[in-house]
Design an enzyme around this catalytic site. Sequence first.
Site, PDB file in Angstrom:
ATOM      1  N   HIS A 196      -7.327  -4.949   9.989  1.00  0.00           N
ATOM      2  CA  HIS A 196      -7.008  -4.700   8.578  1.00  0.00           C
ATOM      3  C   HIS A 196      -5.706  -5.383   8.151  1.00  0.00           C
ATOM      4  CE1 HIS A 196      -4.844  -0.560   9.388  1.00  0.00           C
ATOM      5  NE2 HIS A 196      -3.956  -1.524   9.334  1.00  0.00           N
ATOM      6  N   GLU A 207      -9.722  -2.039   5.053  1.00  0.00           N
ATOM      7  CA  GLU A 207     -10.362  -1.703   6.324  1.00  0.00           C
ATOM      8  C   GLU A 207     -11.647  -2.516   6.508  1.00  0.00           C
ATOM      9  OE1 GLU A 207      -8.637  -0.149   8.308  1.00  0.00           O
ATOM     10  OE2 GLU A 207      -8.067   1.889   7.750  1.00  0.00           O
ATOM     11  N   ASP A 251       0.814  -1.215   0.000  1.00  0.00           N
ATOM     12  CA  ASP A 251       0.000   0.000   0.000  1.00  0.00           C
ATOM     13  C   ASP A 251       0.847   1.265   0.000  1.00  0.00           C
ATOM     14  OD1 ASP A 251       0.933  -0.525   2.564  1.00  0.00           O
ATOM     15  OD2 ASP A 251      -1.038  -0.922   3.404  1.00  0.00           O
ATOM     16  N   ASN A 280      -7.735  -3.033  14.071  1.00  0.00           N
ATOM     17  CA  ASN A 280      -9.116  -3.307  13.649  1.00  0.00           C
ATOM     18  C   ASN A 280      -9.200  -4.502  12.699  1.00  0.00           C
ATOM     19  OD1 ASN A 280      -8.043  -2.321  11.303  1.00  0.00           O
ATOM     20  ND2 ASN A 280      -9.368  -0.528  11.125  1.00  0.00           N
TER      21      ASN A 280
HETATM   22  C1  F6R Z   1       1.345  -1.419   6.150  1.00  0.00           C
HETATM   23  C2  F6R Z   1       0.127  -2.170   6.286  1.00  0.00           C
HETATM   24  C3  F6R Z   1      -0.708  -2.164   7.521  1.00  0.00           C
HETATM   25  C4  F6R Z   1       0.097  -2.442   8.793  1.00  0.00           C
HETATM   26  C5  F6R Z   1      -0.814  -2.403  10.016  1.00  0.00           C
HETATM   27  C6  F6R Z   1      -0.068  -2.639  11.306  1.00  0.00           C
HETATM   28  O1  F6R Z   1       1.918  -1.649   4.876  1.00  0.00           O
HETATM   29  O2  F6R Z   1      -0.214  -2.775   5.343  1.00  0.00           O
HETATM   30  O3  F6R Z   1      -1.699  -3.151   7.389  1.00  0.00           O
HETATM   31  O4  F6R Z   1       0.707  -3.695   8.688  1.00  0.00           O
HETATM   32  O5  F6R Z   1      -1.462  -1.168  10.083  1.00  0.00           O
HETATM   33  O6  F6R Z   1       0.774  -1.556  11.530  1.00  0.00           O
HETATM   34  P1  F6R Z   1       1.861  -1.571  12.691  1.00  0.00           P
HETATM   35  O7  F6R Z   1       2.847  -2.613  12.305  1.00  0.00           O
HETATM   36  O8  F6R Z   1       2.444  -0.196  12.686  1.00  0.00           O
HETATM   37  O9  F6R Z   1       1.134  -1.910  13.951  1.00  0.00           O
END
Ligand code: F6R
Length: 251
Positions: free
Chosen positions: A139, A144, A68, A137
Amino acid sequence: MIRIYQTADYEAMSRRAAHIIAAEVYRNPACVLGLATGSTPVGAYKCLSEMVAKGDLSFKEVKSVNLDEYKGLAPTHDQSYRYFMEDNLFNHVDIDLANTNVPNGLAEDAEAECKRYDELVASLGYADLQLLGLGHNGHIGFNEPDDHFTKETHVVSLAQSTIDANARFFASADEVPRQALTMGVGCIMAARRVLLIASGEGKADALYAAFCGPITPECPASILQLHNDVVVVADKAALSKLTAAGVAVCE
Ligand code: F6R
């Protein structure tokens, strides 16, 4: 099949994840790695960088596709995911930058960029190993919680909880972009192997919902229950709800 490895803490999770990624590269030096950003993979990227520095591993032929990118951030913006990847991994390993791919957050026509990205990932034959973090959440990428799964790469409006969670990287929550381009669950599920990493008590509910709850777009990661080769590497705290429920884990 889902195999869950429990580690003592974040450092052990990072080493284990790095070894699994390295094993993929040893198995196929020209593999396609699906990569993630966020705080969770930072330690694994550091371990991989150290392996390369020691001469134990090479990314020379590796290709990568990231999950992303924030819409509206230039690749040079220090919070863009392109910048993150260069800062945390690409600049420390011998990967050819021309073989690394991140959606273009600045594309004038974001829909066209999403289509281009889907076609690109398909043309590479999808990821051999897709690394995933997990949102609080549920994701994965920036898919989302919603009332349906989206298969294709798409523009997504970030959930308020994601904006709040990611505000720690910006001067304030106001500066967090409201939209992002993300791979859909189609490319993620098309990866031959998935490696999901999680650390800390804050991820315990999401991890439990993902692997013990119903398969529902309200917890996007739950779709991984339908993938036939998923490895979860998570520390004790992140796995606490699963282990309390009696789910078997490997050490
Ligand atoms: C980032 C991504 C997100 C993160 C997720 C967890 O490329 O795809 O899904 O993996 O938001 O983020 P952290 O590791 O910062 O808790």
